[in-house]
Design a protein around this motif. Structure first.
Motif, PDB file in Angstrom:
ATOM      1  N   ILE A   1      -0.452   0.007  -8.046  1.00 40.71           N
ATOM      2  CA  ILE A   1      -0.500   1.024  -6.993  1.00 40.71           C
ATOM      3  C   ILE A   1       0.630   2.033  -7.164  1.00 40.71           C
ATOM      4  CG2 ILE A   1      -0.069   1.331  -4.518  1.00 40.71           C
ATOM      5  CD1 ILE A   1      -1.872  -1.061  -4.010  1.00 40.71           C
ATOM      6  N   GLU A   2       1.802   1.560  -7.549  1.00 38.56           N
ATOM      7  CA  GLU A   2       2.915   2.484  -7.747  1.00 38.56           C
ATOM      8  C   GLU A   2       2.650   3.427  -8.916  1.00 38.56           C
ATOM      9  OE1 GLU A   2       6.523   0.234  -7.971  1.00 38.56           O
ATOM     10  OE2 GLU A   2       6.531  -0.225  -5.823  1.00 38.56           O
ATOM     11  N   ARG A   3       2.093   2.901 -10.018  1.00 36.60           N
ATOM     12  CA  ARG A   3       1.750   3.776 -11.144  1.00 36.60           C
ATOM     13  C   ARG A   3       0.720   4.824 -10.722  1.00 36.60           C
ATOM     14  NH1 ARG A   3       2.154  -1.113 -14.189  1.00 36.60           N
ATOM     15  NH2 ARG A   3      -0.078  -1.518 -13.904  1.00 36.60           N
ATOM     16  N   ALA A   4      -0.259   4.387  -9.921  1.00 35.02           N
ATOM     17  CA  ALA A   4      -1.288   5.319  -9.460  1.00 35.02           C
ATOM     18  C   ALA A   4      -0.694   6.387  -8.547  1.00 35.02           C
ATOM     19  CB  ALA A   4      -2.392   4.551  -8.737  1.00 35.02           C
ATOM     20  N   ALA A   5       0.216   5.992  -7.665  1.00 34.35           N
ATOM     21  CA  ALA A   5       0.839   6.955  -6.751  1.00 34.35           C
ATOM     22  C   ALA A   5       1.656   7.987  -7.517  1.00 34.35           C
ATOM     23  CB  ALA A   5       1.711   6.226  -5.746  1.00 34.35           C
ATOM     24  N   VAL A   6       2.392   7.528  -8.521  1.00 29.19           N
ATOM     25  CA  VAL A   6       3.183   8.458  -9.333  1.00 29.19           C
ATOM     26  C   VAL A   6       2.264   9.432 -10.067  1.00 29.19           C
ATOM     27  CG1 VAL A   6       4.726   8.635 -11.325  1.00 29.19           C
ATOM     28  CG2 VAL A   6       5.150   6.910  -9.568  1.00 29.19           C
ATOM     29  N   ALA A   7       1.164   8.942 -10.628  1.00 33.33           N
ATOM     30  CA  ALA A   7       0.219   9.811 -11.329  1.00 33.33           C
ATOM     31  C   ALA A   7      -0.406  10.835 -10.382  1.00 33.33           C
ATOM     32  CB  ALA A   7      -0.864   8.966 -11.996  1.00 33.33           C
ATOM     33  N   LEU A   8      -0.815  10.377  -9.215  1.00 32.47           N
ATOM     34  CA  LEU A   8      -1.405  11.292  -8.242  1.00 32.47           C
ATOM     35  C   LEU A   8      -0.399  12.338  -7.783  1.00 32.47           C
ATOM     36  CD1 LEU A   8      -3.544   8.889  -6.034  1.00 32.47           C
ATOM     37  CD2 LEU A   8      -4.379  10.899  -7.266  1.00 32.47           C
ATOM     38  N   HIS A   9       0.828  11.894  -7.492  1.00 33.16           N
ATOM     39  CA  HIS A   9       1.847  12.837  -7.046  1.00 33.16           C
ATOM     40  C   HIS A   9       2.101  13.903  -8.113  1.00 33.16           C
ATOM     41  CE1 HIS A   9       6.007  14.260  -6.270  1.00 33.16           C
ATOM     42  NE2 HIS A   9       5.611  14.222  -5.019  1.00 33.16           N
ATOM     43  N   GLY A  10       2.092  13.494  -9.379  1.00 28.57           N
ATOM     44  CA  GLY A  10       2.274  14.468 -10.447  1.00 28.57           C
ATOM     45  C   GLY A  10       1.148  15.485 -10.510  1.00 28.57           C
TER      46      GLY A  10
ATOM     47  N   VAL B   1      -1.026  16.340  -7.746  1.00 21.42           N
ATOM     48  CA  VAL B   1      -1.321  17.073  -6.509  1.00 21.42           C
ATOM     49  C   VAL B   1      -0.083  17.463  -5.719  1.00 21.42           C
ATOM     50  CG1 VAL B   1      -3.586  15.974  -6.297  1.00 21.42           C
ATOM     51  CG2 VAL B   1      -1.619  14.950  -5.122  1.00 21.42           C
ATOM     52  N   GLY B   2       1.096  16.922  -6.078  1.00 19.64           N
ATOM     53  CA  GLY B   2       2.305  17.241  -5.332  1.00 19.64           C
ATOM     54  C   GLY B   2       2.365  16.517  -4.008  1.00 19.64           C
ATOM     55  N   GLY B   3       2.993  17.146  -3.023  1.00 17.81           N
ATOM     56  CA  GLY B   3       3.097  16.548  -1.694  1.00 17.81           C
ATOM     57  C   GLY B   3       4.159  15.476  -1.612  1.00 17.81           C
ATOM     58  N   GLU B   4       3.871  14.445  -0.824  1.00 21.70           N
ATOM     59  CA  GLU B   4       4.820  13.359  -0.591  1.00 21.70           C
ATOM     60  C   GLU B   4       4.097  12.017  -0.652  1.00 21.70           C
ATOM     61  OE1 GLU B   4       7.965  13.664  -0.363  1.00 21.70           O
ATOM     62  OE2 GLU B   4       8.402  15.702   0.348  1.00 21.70           O
ATOM     63  N   ILE B   5       4.869  10.987  -0.982  1.00 27.44           N
ATOM     64  CA  ILE B   5       4.353   9.617  -0.989  1.00 27.44           C
ATOM     65  C   ILE B   5       4.922   8.884   0.213  1.00 27.44           C
ATOM     66  CG2 ILE B   5       4.196   7.462  -2.281  1.00 27.44           C
ATOM     67  CD1 ILE B   5       4.762   9.080  -4.832  1.00 27.44           C
ATOM     68  N   LEU B   6       4.058   8.212   0.964  1.00 26.63           N
ATOM     69  CA  LEU B   6       4.471   7.403   2.111  1.00 26.63           C
ATOM     70  C   LEU B   6       4.058   5.963   1.889  1.00 26.63           C
ATOM     71  CD1 LEU B   6       4.753  10.260   3.367  1.00 26.63           C
ATOM     72  CD2 LEU B   6       3.834   9.318   5.497  1.00 26.63           C
ATOM     73  N   ASP B   7       4.892   5.039   2.355  1.00 24.86           N
ATOM     74  CA  ASP B   7       4.493   3.633   2.286  1.00 24.86           C
ATOM     75  C   ASP B   7       3.633   3.294   3.492  1.00 24.86           C
ATOM     76  OD1 ASP B   7       6.168   3.142   4.482  1.00 24.86           O
ATOM     77  OD2 ASP B   7       7.721   2.147   3.307  1.00 24.86           O
TER      78      ASP B   7
ATOM     79  N   PHE C   1       7.019   5.528   5.930  1.00 26.72           N
ATOM     80  CA  PHE C   1       8.292   6.013   5.423  1.00 26.72           C
ATOM     81  C   PHE C   1       8.101   6.742   4.096  1.00 26.72           C
ATOM     82  CE2 PHE C   1       9.924   2.071   7.697  1.00 26.72           C
ATOM     83  CZ  PHE C   1      10.373   2.775   8.807  1.00 26.72           C
ATOM     84  N   LEU C   2       8.901   7.780   3.875  1.00 26.79           N
ATOM     85  CA  LEU C   2       8.872   8.504   2.617  1.00 26.79           C
ATOM     86  C   LEU C   2       9.376   7.622   1.476  1.00 26.79           C
ATOM     87  CD1 LEU C   2      10.292  11.917   3.841  1.00 26.79           C
ATOM     88  CD2 LEU C   2       7.983  11.534   2.986  1.00 26.79           C
ATOM     89  N   VAL C   3       8.752   7.773   0.317  1.00 22.52           N
ATOM     90  CA  VAL C   3       9.136   7.030  -0.884  1.00 22.52           C
ATOM     91  C   VAL C   3       9.340   8.029  -2.011  1.00 22.52           C
ATOM     92  CG1 VAL C   3       8.479   5.237  -2.517  1.00 22.52           C
ATOM     93  CG2 VAL C   3       7.761   5.047  -0.137  1.00 22.52           C
ATOM     94  N   ALA C   4      10.461   7.913  -2.717  1.00 20.03           N
ATOM     95  CA  ALA C   4      10.760   8.835  -3.808  1.00 20.03           C
ATOM     96  C   ALA C   4       9.934   8.483  -5.042  1.00 20.03           C
ATOM     97  CB  ALA C   4      12.241   8.780  -4.141  1.00 20.03           C
ATOM     98  N   PRO C   5       9.257   9.465  -5.655  1.00 20.21           N
ATOM     99  CA  PRO C   5       8.454   9.178  -6.860  1.00 20.21           C
ATOM    100  C   PRO C   5       9.271   8.572  -7.993  1.00 20.21           C
ATOM    101  CG  PRO C   5       7.950  11.362  -5.997  1.00 20.21           C
ATOM    102  CD  PRO C   5       9.136  10.867  -5.230  1.00 20.21           C
ATOM    103  N   ASP C   6      10.529   9.023  -8.177  1.00 15.93           N
ATOM    104  CA  ASP C   6      11.320   8.477  -9.277  1.00 15.93           C
ATOM    105  C   ASP C   6      11.651   7.009  -9.054  1.00 15.93           C
ATOM    106  OD1 ASP C   6      12.981   9.051  -7.157  1.00 15.93           O
ATOM    107  OD2 ASP C   6      14.592   9.899  -8.380  1.00 15.93           O
TER     108      ASP C   6
ATOM    109  N   ASP D   1       0.821  -1.212   0.000  1.00 21.40           N
ATOM    110  CA  ASP D   1       0.000   0.000   0.000  1.00 21.40           C
ATOM    111  C   ASP D   1       0.856   1.264   0.000  1.00 21.40           C
ATOM    112  OD1 ASP D   1      -2.010  -1.838   0.240  1.00 21.40           O
ATOM    113  OD2 ASP D   1      -2.421  -1.416   2.355  1.00 21.40           O
ATOM    114  N   LEU D   2       0.317   2.307  -0.586  1.00 22.99           N
ATOM    115  CA  LEU D   2       0.950   3.622  -0.599  1.00 22.99           C
ATOM    116  C   LEU D   2      -0.103   4.687  -0.325  1.00 22.99           C
ATOM    117  CD1 LEU D   2       3.169   3.276  -3.823  1.00 22.99           C
ATOM    118  CD2 LEU D   2       3.993   3.262  -1.452  1.00 22.99           C
ATOM    119  N   ALA D   3       0.356   5.862   0.081  1.00 21.83           N
ATOM    120  CA  ALA D   3      -0.547   7.004   0.258  1.00 21.83           C
ATOM    121  C   ALA D   3       0.162   8.266  -0.207  1.00 21.83           C
ATOM    122  CB  ALA D   3      -0.982   7.139   1.718  1.00 21.83           C
ATOM    123  N   VAL D   4      -0.552   9.061  -0.966  1.00 25.02           N
ATOM    124  CA  VAL D   4      -0.043  10.366  -1.379  1.00 25.02           C
ATOM    125  C   VAL D   4      -0.665  11.410  -0.458  1.00 25.02           C
ATOM    126  CG1 VAL D   4       0.131  12.052  -3.252  1.00 25.02           C
ATOM    127  CG2 VAL D   4       0.171   9.595  -3.762  1.00 25.02           C
TER     128      VAL D   4
END
Length: 322
Positions: free
Chosen positions: A289-298, A300-306, A310-315, A172-175
């Motif tokens: 889920i990772e593709r969705a998190a990257v799309a959302l981050h692009g 809305v910005g912010g940060e991705i957490l697992d 823990f912080l997860v780098a979008p790249d 799971d991930l959360a933006v």
């Protein structure tokens, strides 16, 4: 501080030797040789507000990472290390890959006998039998367990049980972001990553009629929106305001105006599969889920957490999700 200060580990002479008799009476965070103390610190600090080295590791002396540096000294919670594992590995039956150890120093707090559950309470609590850790001990063990999962390590608890979390079980991930997306906009943003995403009934209607929407959800089945078979695993998206700020975001300036969370959760899937088919399903769910998190981050910005916070780098996710 625990352990022997006047001897070094013969396999790693730059690390102090940990006496087996001392190690046996503490919970231990077990790590491979390529994990640096700074990595442990970064993970702990991202989960525990105020955690810091009170005694940095220096030469052949271990450091002390205090999880309660400003608390009442009647309580204690520290990680001491790194220690060399050579002297301890054989007597405690540790895996061959264990090269460094952090000793967890926290007073035991145990519940009364817990009711029996058919599926158990999970590997960490089950390692203690019917009387589970609670209070500060449970909180510290949860942090250590999260670190072990992220660093492909393990825990040895005072009962002698080895708990080795599967790094791949964290799906799971959360933006977390300052930007709100209306339901139809969310569906558009996630169209490529989660084709056929279905908004839960009511969200669209509320939004289109101009009423205030506090949160909403959507669901997606990895075989397609028309195959929502009962019992099949699927991904849900949950959108809501954050009431308690995750510790990893406490220094982010953008959080002062409020934070929205876009949680992406894999439902009904086996997190620790043993079959090739099960592993493939988990990998497919993670990639989606990772593709969705990257799309959302692009969007809305912010940060991705697992799921451990823990912080997860979008790249990094973009590379994995290809």
């Amino acid at each position: 501080m625990v352990g022997d200060h006047d001897e070094t580990d013969p396999a790693q002479p730059h690390l102090p030797r940990l006496a087996p008799a001392v190690a046996a009476h503490h919970h231990l965070l077990l790590l491979a040789a390529d994990v640096e103390p700074d990595e442990v610190e970064a993970l702990v600090v991202s989960l525990v507000v105020g955690a810091r080295w009170t005694t940095p590791a220096s030469g052949t002396l271990p450091g002390v990472l205090d999880l309660l540096p400003d608390a009442d000294r009647h309580s204690r919670a520290t990680l001491t290390g790194p220690w060399g594992a050579a002297a301890t590995r054989g007597p405690l039956g540790l895996p061959d890959w264990v090269e460094t150890i952090f000793v967890i120093d926290v007073d035991a707090e145990r519940s009364g006998p817990a009711p029996t559950l058919a599926g158990g309470y999970g590997p960490l609590l089950d390692a203690f039998g019917p009387e589970h850790p609670e209070g500060l001990e449970r909180q510290v063990l949860d942090v250590a367990h999260a670190c072990a999962r992220r660093l492909a390590g393990a825990l040895r608890v005072t009962t002698g049980v080895l708990v080795e979390p599967d790094p791949g079980s964290a799906v799971d991930l959360a933006v977390h972001a300052p930007t709100w997306l209306e339901p139809d906009t969310l569906a558009h943003v996630l169209e490529a990553a989660l084709p056929g995403l279905v908004l839960l009934p009511g969200a669209d209607a509320v939004a289109h009629h101009g009423h205030h929407l506090d949160g909403y959800g959507a669901t997606w089945h990895h075989r397609g929106a028309d195959e929502l078979a009962e019992g099949a695993d699927h991904v849900v998206v949950e959108v809501e305001a954050v009431e308690v700020l995750p510790p990893a975001l406490r220094t982010a300036a953008w959080t002062s105006a409020g934070v929205l969370t876009y949680a992406l959760r894999w439902i009904d899937g086996d997190r620790t599969p043993t079959s090739r088919g099960g592993l493939r399903r988990r990998d497919d769910a993670r990639a989606s889920i990772e593709r969705a998190a990257v799309a959302l981050h692009g969007a809305v910005g912010g940060e991705i957490l697992d799921e451990d916070g823990f912080l997860v780098a979008p790249d990094q996710l973009a590379d994995h999700a290809r």
